[in-house]
Design a protein around this motif. Structure first.
Motif, PDB file in Angstrom:
ATOM      1  N   LYS A 180      47.415  37.231  47.092  1.00  0.00           N
ATOM      2  CA  LYS A 180      46.950  38.188  48.095  1.00  0.00           C
ATOM      3  C   LYS A 180      46.545  37.468  49.375  1.00  0.00           C
ATOM      4  O   LYS A 180      46.809  37.952  50.484  1.00  0.00           O
ATOM      5  N   ILE A 181      45.873  36.337  49.221  1.00  0.00           N
ATOM      6  CA  ILE A 181      45.454  35.563  50.399  1.00  0.00           C
ATOM      7  C   ILE A 181      46.665  35.147  51.227  1.00  0.00           C
ATOM      8  O   ILE A 181      46.727  35.379  52.440  1.00  0.00           O
ATOM      9  N   ILE A 182      47.641  34.545  50.571  1.00  0.00           N
ATOM     10  CA  ILE A 182      48.836  34.062  51.285  1.00  0.00           C
ATOM     11  C   ILE A 182      49.618  35.233  51.885  1.00  0.00           C
ATOM     12  O   ILE A 182      50.117  35.159  53.011  1.00  0.00           O
ATOM     13  N   SER A 183      49.699  36.332  51.146  1.00  0.00           N
ATOM     14  CA  SER A 183      50.493  37.482  51.604  1.00  0.00           C
ATOM     15  C   SER A 183      49.843  38.219  52.764  1.00  0.00           C
ATOM     16  O   SER A 183      50.524  38.976  53.475  1.00  0.00           O
ATOM     17  N   ASN A 184      48.559  38.038  52.966  1.00  0.00           N
ATOM     18  CA  ASN A 184      47.856  38.750  54.027  1.00  0.00           C
ATOM     19  C   ASN A 184      47.468  37.860  55.203  1.00  0.00           C
ATOM     20  O   ASN A 184      46.637  38.249  56.027  1.00  0.00           O
ATOM     21  N   CYS A 185      48.080  36.691  55.305  1.00  0.00           N
ATOM     22  CA  CYS A 185      47.870  35.850  56.486  1.00  0.00           C
ATOM     23  C   CYS A 185      48.531  36.509  57.694  1.00  0.00           C
ATOM     24  O   CYS A 185      49.719  36.841  57.634  1.00  0.00           O
TER      25      CYS A 185
ATOM     26  N   TYR B  72      39.252  38.287  51.259  1.00  0.00           N
ATOM     27  CA  TYR B  72      40.012  37.808  50.106  1.00  0.00           C
ATOM     28  C   TYR B  72      39.652  36.356  49.778  1.00  0.00           C
ATOM     29  O   TYR B  72      39.526  35.982  48.601  1.00  0.00           O
ATOM     30  N   ILE B  73      39.485  35.553  50.804  1.00  0.00           N
ATOM     31  CA  ILE B  73      39.113  34.147  50.589  1.00  0.00           C
ATOM     32  C   ILE B  73      37.730  34.057  49.951  1.00  0.00           C
ATOM     33  O   ILE B  73      37.502  33.257  49.023  1.00  0.00           O
ATOM     34  N   SER B  74      36.811  34.880  50.420  1.00  0.00           N
ATOM     35  CA  SER B  74      35.456  34.892  49.865  1.00  0.00           C
ATOM     36  C   SER B  74      35.464  35.319  48.396  1.00  0.00           C
ATOM     37  O   SER B  74      34.793  34.717  47.549  1.00  0.00           O
ATOM     38  N   ILE B  75      36.269  36.349  48.091  1.00  0.00           N
ATOM     39  CA  ILE B  75      36.378  36.815  46.699  1.00  0.00           C
ATOM     40  C   ILE B  75      36.957  35.717  45.816  1.00  0.00           C
ATOM     41  O   ILE B  75      36.474  35.476  44.694  1.00  0.00           O
ATOM     42  N   TYR B  76      37.977  35.025  46.332  1.00  0.00           N
ATOM     43  CA  TYR B  76      38.602  33.945  45.554  1.00  0.00           C
ATOM     44  C   TYR B  76      37.585  32.846  45.241  1.00  0.00           C
ATOM     45  O   TYR B  76      37.529  32.345  44.107  1.00  0.00           O
ATOM     46  N   LYS B  77      36.790  32.473  46.213  1.00  0.00           N
ATOM     47  CA  LYS B  77      35.792  31.426  46.002  1.00  0.00           C
ATOM     48  C   LYS B  77      34.744  31.873  44.976  1.00  0.00           C
ATOM     49  O   LYS B  77      34.288  31.067  44.149  1.00  0.00           O
ATOM     50  N   ASP B  78      34.367  33.153  45.025  1.00  0.00           N
ATOM     51  CA  ASP B  78      33.431  33.683  44.026  1.00  0.00           C
ATOM     52  C   ASP B  78      34.049  33.631  42.628  1.00  0.00           C
ATOM     53  O   ASP B  78      33.368  33.295  41.642  1.00  0.00           O
ATOM     54  N   MET B  79      35.323  33.948  42.549  1.00  0.00           N
ATOM     55  CA  MET B  79      36.016  33.915  41.259  1.00  0.00           C
ATOM     56  C   MET B  79      36.083  32.498  40.711  1.00  0.00           C
ATOM     57  O   MET B  79      35.966  32.284  39.496  1.00  0.00           O
TER      58      MET B  79
END
Length: 217
Positions: free
Chosen positions: A159-164, A136-143
């Motif tokens: 999604k990132i925060i909710s899946n920590c 999710y972090i990688s996808i966010y950085k790509d976005m």
């Protein structure tokens, strides 16, 4: 879990103050300083000074009175500051004790994109959960690089925060005191979580903990 950078303040002053309820005169500064100096002389040299032996004995007796009786309230004056690194699930339980205070802490909101997730999760976190979060972090950085709309970025960040994982460990600097540590010790010494056992083991290492914090059997 880890506790480090520990500082203890006000131990000797609070032991002296434990006798204030029975004083009929105000203690001037010179006498107070003399008593405080005598404390460390007494501790380090094992010198038997009857006047300070009485201070120690009184403080110990008051510290062993029942919780809620008010007789051990002088323990609030013994301040402990420390860096506590603990998993999310421990912080939720730790926050039930509202008399300690946060000086400062690591922030998921500010740093989740920069954290080394593998290092910050404890050994119980499933590798699959770690990989999901990293993806999710990688996808966010790509976005971000693709200048995606803000609404889409916000959704992905949620999604990132909710899946920590609950085993993600964060560090905070805490201000605590002996009276509060006594409550934690009594209530959590036999808790099933190993983090509470580690925490209670640490409490036992604090100066004079065996006399002022740990209940006598």
């Amino acid at each position: 879990m880890e506790i480090k950078n520990i500082r203890v303040y006000g131990l000797e002053e609070s032991i002296i103050a434990s006798g204030y309820p029975m004083r009929t005169e105000t203690m001037n500064e010179d006498v107070f300083d003399e008593y405080a100096d005598a404390f460390w002389y007494h501790i380090y040299t094992k010198h038997k000074d009857n006047s300070f032996e009485n201070n120690i004995k009184r403080a110990e007796t008051l510290a062993q009175t029942p919780q809620g009786s008010g007789h051990s309230c002088y323990l609030k004056g013994v301040i402990v500051q420390y860096d506590l690194t603990a998993p999310e699930y421990f912080w939720r339980q730790f926050d039930r004790y509202h008399f300690h205070d946060y000086i400062s802490s690591e922030s998921k909101m500010h740093c989740i994109l920069k954290f080394d997730i593998d290092k910050m999760c404890n050994k119980y976190v499933d590798e699959r959960a770690i990989e999901i979060l990293k993806d999710y972090i990688s996808i966010y950085k790509d976005m971000l690089r693709d200048n995606c709309p803000k609404e889409d970025l916000n959704e992905m960040f949620q999604k990132i925060i909710s899946n920590c994982p609950m085993g993600l460990e964060l560090t905070a600097r805490i201000t605590d005191n002996y009276l509060q540590l006594k409550s934690k010790y009594i209530q959590r010494r036999h808790h099933k979580l190993e983090e509470w056992q580690y925490y209670c083991d640490w409490i036992e290492t604090l100066p004079m903990a065996e006399k002022l914090i740990i209940p006598k059997k």
